[in-house]
Motif scaffolding. Structure first.
Motif, PDB file in Angstrom:
ATOM      1  N   LEU A  56      53.912  16.601  39.872  1.00  0.00           N
ATOM      2  CA  LEU A  56      52.801  15.752  39.442  1.00  0.00           C
ATOM      3  C   LEU A  56      51.643  15.790  40.429  1.00  0.00           C
ATOM      4  O   LEU A  56      50.470  15.860  40.034  1.00  0.00           O
TER       5      LEU A  56
ATOM      6  N   SER B 255      44.905   9.541  36.031  1.00  0.00           N
ATOM      7  CA  SER B 255      45.727  10.240  35.034  1.00  0.00           C
ATOM      8  C   SER B 255      47.167  10.357  35.507  1.00  0.00           C
ATOM      9  O   SER B 255      48.106  10.190  34.719  1.00  0.00           O
TER      10      SER B 255
ATOM     11  N   LYS C 211      50.639   8.776  33.871  1.00  0.00           N
ATOM     12  CA  LYS C 211      51.855   9.546  33.608  1.00  0.00           C
ATOM     13  C   LYS C 211      53.078   8.860  34.205  1.00  0.00           C
ATOM     14  O   LYS C 211      54.137   8.791  33.572  1.00  0.00           O
TER      15      LYS C 211
ATOM     16  N   ARG D  23      54.286   6.177  31.992  1.00  0.00           N
ATOM     17  CA  ARG D  23      54.869   6.624  30.726  1.00  0.00           C
ATOM     18  C   ARG D  23      56.301   7.120  30.865  1.00  0.00           C
ATOM     19  O   ARG D  23      56.993   7.284  29.861  1.00  0.00           O
TER      20      ARG D  23
ATOM     21  N   ASP E  64      56.759  16.389  32.844  1.00  0.00           N
ATOM     22  CA  ASP E  64      55.736  16.134  31.831  1.00  0.00           C
ATOM     23  C   ASP E  64      56.283  15.101  30.841  1.00  0.00           C
ATOM     24  O   ASP E  64      57.272  15.368  30.154  1.00  0.00           O
TER      25      ASP E  64
ATOM     26  N   ASP F 183      55.227  14.262  28.036  1.00  0.00           N
ATOM     27  CA  ASP F 183      55.059  14.696  26.654  1.00  0.00           C
ATOM     28  C   ASP F 183      55.998  15.829  26.263  1.00  0.00           C
ATOM     29  O   ASP F 183      56.060  16.200  25.092  1.00  0.00           O
TER      30      ASP F 183
END
Length: 506
Positions: free
Chosen positions: A78, A102, A106, A109, A204, A206
């Protein structure tokens, strides 16, 4: 005359209350002053950033404070792309803060930290006083969530009541992995057990890989049987730069149609017994709505495609199954009300087709089975009809269909004196649908084409009504009064009150 002891006790109690009141007032005053101080500090910081937004900076290090159980290699993926050592030019201060923001988003999340992630900037001693570029260190402060959580409770919805237990083990190996164990028992789903292991890929949020194992036993009174499932699956999901999401998965499941009622139809009896389904599934989702359960603008498009039993997939059943779902919402302005009035109009459309395939080379294509066909009707799709109340029937049983189309239109209005900011709406709706079985033709393609053409032959089954909608953070609740307007012979309407709970309504 009052007892002097009692009077003394009352006096001390009064003094204690006065002291507590003073302490409470002091605490409130300190909290107010601290809030004012924080607000002024934030304002000064915003002004400082605004006046220095173009200041050239380099990020020499990024560190996480409070990640005791999160491994370094997970965080490096990251943080390392943000370090100036890995870039060919310096940041502006605004760019650096945007990139750090950002990364903080992350971290939130991954669901292993509490929502508040604070950012601090420090300036180390400059090695070159004449340099026009400022070197900065970034510190992110977060607080890890509990690694193990246990939840129990009850659910009520869609004519079913159930009790459940949920055990979650977070951040197992320090890379936001999780293991979730679910168990439930209810009036319709007699028992359901599921174990799911989920992990992000390359840090990640996502892109995720999931493995699950399940076992369940569900009563299906609309078709006079019980279905038992045991199986496992694996999924891989990812998001594109445009924001759409994909999921590719494989499932192998043993299915059993058992517990037939004494009046079960010949169709249900014919499909009773064991089958093995081996299938791959792809899901594509583009969700541009401003709210998942109570949208006032935006649209959603979703497709689900499943291929079972073809070629190397093996199994006892073979078919191609595809569904598409679309919905849109628009806000309706009201004269005299500035901004969002809270009144919105939503419309949705769903359609699906099941195309039977031959199980093996040289074998004949068989009719679809009852546990693979579509079911239509109920409080979460075509309101005003019983669960599986639409479509083909054999005696008392809803045996499902191979092709369907359904649509709805909803007008949502805020309750008087409640206000548009509350997730509570009055709903006026009309919906319609039709579910058909494939016709017997020489080839499956001829059967599909002729059945699709039949969808537009005549008026679909229609119902309308009024109800109350409540958008809870985890689900949407509806209590509607419905009136079937058009029904075909054999279909089962639901005149009167109907209660529905779900995350996906037509």
């Amino acid at each position: 005359m009052a007892d002097p002891v009692d009077s003394g006790d009352e006096l001390f109690e009064s003094l204690r209350k006065i002291d507590l009141k003073k302490e409470e007032e002091k605490a409130k005053e300190l909290a107010r002053k601290e809030a004012e101080h924080n607000a002024k500090a934030q304002q000064r910081l915003a002004e400082l950033i605004g006046t220095n937004s173009t200041l050239l900076v380099t990020i020499s290090s990024i560190r996480l404070i409070g990640g005791a159980h999160t491994r370094r290699s997970f965080l490096d993926r990251l943080f390392n792309p943000l370090l100036s050592a890995n870039r060919d030019r310096p940041y502006t201060l605004a760019e650096a803060l945007n990139e750090v923001g950002s990364v903080a988003t992350k971290l939130q999340r991954f669901d292993i930290f509490h929502p508040e992630v604070h950012t601090f900037i420090d300036r180390p001693s400059p090695t070159d006083p004449s340099s026009t570029v400022t070197d900065i260190d970034i510190f992110l402060q977060a607080r890890e969530r509990g690694r193990i959580s246990l939840k129990t409770g009850t659910d009520l919805g869609n004519v079913e009541g159930s009790a459940y237990g949920n055990l979650t083990w977070r951040n197992i190996f320090g890379g936001a992995e999780s293991l979730t164990l679910n168990a439930s028992a209810g009036t319709r789903t007699r028992s359901a057990y599921q174990a799911t292991f989920d992990a992000p890929v390359l840090s990640d949020p996502d892109t995720r890989a999931t493995i699950d194992v399940l076992a369940s036993s569900t009563l299906k009174p609309w078709a006079s049987h019980e279905e038992v499932l045991k199986g496992a699956g694996a999924k891989f999901s990812w998001a594109t730069k445009s924001g759409t999401r994909h999921q590719l998965g494989y499932t192998g499941v043993w299915r059993q149609i058992t517990g037939l009622q004494s009046n079960a139809s010949p169709t249900v009896r014919h499909d009773a017994g064991d089958t093995v389904k081996s299938s791959i599934t792809h899901t594509w989702l583009a969700d541009r709505r401003n709210h998942p359960f109570l949208p006032s603008r935006g649209y959603l498009v979703k497709t689900i495609s499943e291929l079972a039993g073809w070629g190397p997939l093996q199994g006892d059943v073979a078919f191609w199954k595809s569904e598409v779902e679309t919905s849109g919402a628009v806000a309706i302005p009201i004269p005299g009300i500035k901004g969002d009035s809270g009144v919105s109009f939503t419309a949705g459309l769903r359609a699906g087709v099941l195309y039977p395939l031959a199980v093996g080379l040289g074998s004949e294509t068989k009719h679809s089975r009852i546990n693979d066909r579509f079911q239509l009707g109920g409080p979460t799709d075509v309101r005003g009809f019983k669960i599986s109340g639409l479509g083909p029937r054999d005696g008392p049983d809803a045996v499902g269909g191979d092709i369907y189309a359904a649509g709805s239109a909803n007008l949502l209005i805020p309750f008087p004196r409640v206000g548009k900011d509350m997730p509570l709406r009055l709903q006026l709706f009309a919906n319609a649908g039709r579910l058909l079985a494939l016709k017997d033709k020489k080839t499956s393609s001829e059967s599909v084409y002729s059945t699709v053409a039949q969808l537009g032959d005549g008026i679909p089954s229609v119902a309308a009504g009024v109800g109350v909608v409540y958008a809870h953070p985890v689900a949407r609740f509806e209590l509607n009064f419905s009136l079937p307007l058009v029904m075909r012979r054999g279909e089962e309407g639901r005149k009167g009150l109907q209660f529905g709970v779900g995350i996906n309504f037509l």
